[in-house]
Write an enzyme that holds these catalytic residues in place. Sequence first.
Site, PDB file in Angstrom:
ATOM      1  N   CYS A 179       0.800  -1.223   0.000  1.00 36.31           N
ATOM      2  CA  CYS A 179       0.000   0.000   0.000  1.00 36.31           C
ATOM      3  C   CYS A 179       0.835   1.277   0.000  1.00 36.31           C
ATOM      4  CB  CYS A 179      -0.941  -0.001   1.197  1.00 36.31           C
ATOM      5  SG  CYS A 179      -2.022  -1.451   1.257  1.00 36.31           S
ATOM      6  N   HIS A 327      -3.615   6.934   1.773  1.00 33.59           N
ATOM      7  CA  HIS A 327      -3.987   5.612   1.295  1.00 33.59           C
ATOM      8  C   HIS A 327      -5.356   5.263   1.847  1.00 33.59           C
ATOM      9  CE1 HIS A 327      -4.226   1.374   0.753  1.00 33.59           C
ATOM     10  NE2 HIS A 327      -3.939   1.091   2.017  1.00 33.59           N
ATOM     11  N   ASN A 357     -10.105  -0.844  -0.065  1.00 38.10           N
ATOM     12  CA  ASN A 357      -8.648  -0.711  -0.054  1.00 38.10           C
ATOM     13  C   ASN A 357      -8.086  -1.326  -1.326  1.00 38.10           C
ATOM     14  OD1 ASN A 357      -5.879  -1.022   0.341  1.00 38.10           O
ATOM     15  ND2 ASN A 357      -6.062  -1.634   2.474  1.00 38.10           N
TER      16      ASN A 357
END
Length: 401
Positions: A179, A327, A357
């Site tokens: 990520c 993020h 996500n």
Amino acid sequence: MDAASGLAAPRLAVSCPRARGGHRLGFLRSAPGASAPPAVQLRCCASTVDDGVVSAAAPKPRLPRVVGMGSKLIGCGSAIPSLSVSNDDLSKIVETSDEWIAARTGIRNRRVLSGNETLRELSVQAGKRALEMAQVNADDVDLVLLCTSTPDDLFGGAARVLAEVGCTNAFGFDITAACSGFILGLITATRFIKGGGIQNVLIIGADALSQFVDWTDRGTCILFGDAAGAVLVQACNADEDGLLGFCVQSDGNGQKHLNCPSSNINSILSKTNGVPSFPPKKGNFSYIEMNGKEVFRFAVRYVPQSIEKALEEAGLSASSIDWLLLHQANQRIIDAAASRLDIPSDKVISNLANYGNTSAASIPLALDEAVRAGKVKTGNVIAASGFGAGLTWGSAVVKWG
């Protein structure tokens, strides 16, 4: 900055805020007025492949190259799979509900690869859209960075992606940092421009974590989606540099809290008299494993510190930025970080509810939507931060356009 050469002042290493066991450095520019090195021209070779024969020179060389240039973000693009999976859809396969998921994560829907869709195709679409916005021809791209932890090919996907985008004069490679991948790719791109003298870098963040999710585990399957996002970074004069500050860190001691390990680690050696088993079993990966509470604690503590260090390098306060772009992992993390930085909610970019996500794709995907919606405008200053498996995290303060 050296007025004669247009070069930015050199950077000096200083410590970023440390995590337990962390040893990474951040970087600060030296004080104003520090002398800069003279402009340097680099001459490099390139090659192309024609019918299996490697030629000695690229068909369109753009040399010599001048180092010491700044970088600006001039185009973005994104692509998502066609299949949308809602919280209600998930409630049919695991014990959960829309209310339960939304309250704990902020997520309502996510996109998942299906049918013949591939991550490579999403990456190509996002890259082409970024080039279109930037009004840059594909054959003028010098470098393609594919930030992904889930390439279609174990050996990497950048070369195939750049070929399908049409970047005939570029080289490329993958960056694996989960990520945090896109932020690290963005910083890497600016270093190639400054130190390598190249002109155009296409950064693509793309992941398909749905392929590594245990769809019977409601603690993880509710979180992840698939997508790709891209940004085109172009060389500019040093006094127009769009990367105002950054800080990157890692702490391998936290790997146990978020990982996707090889599933045959213990099968290499047999348990019969300790004799190695040969041939080894086919390699594979297990499902994503996450300690949600520990990852949450890590993110809300270290992400604001990282952003503050990047802002310090940029000479800015949190109140002076136009947008906070984190993020897209969990809305509670985003809200907590914004609160600690005293950034109001109307300055926070979030599309988590629609996509979940998406790992390395989340920042460029959210940026692309914000730019195309007219929220992010030319000259806006954005504090962006990626964080995740490794553990790794990094922040960059950038100017759009």
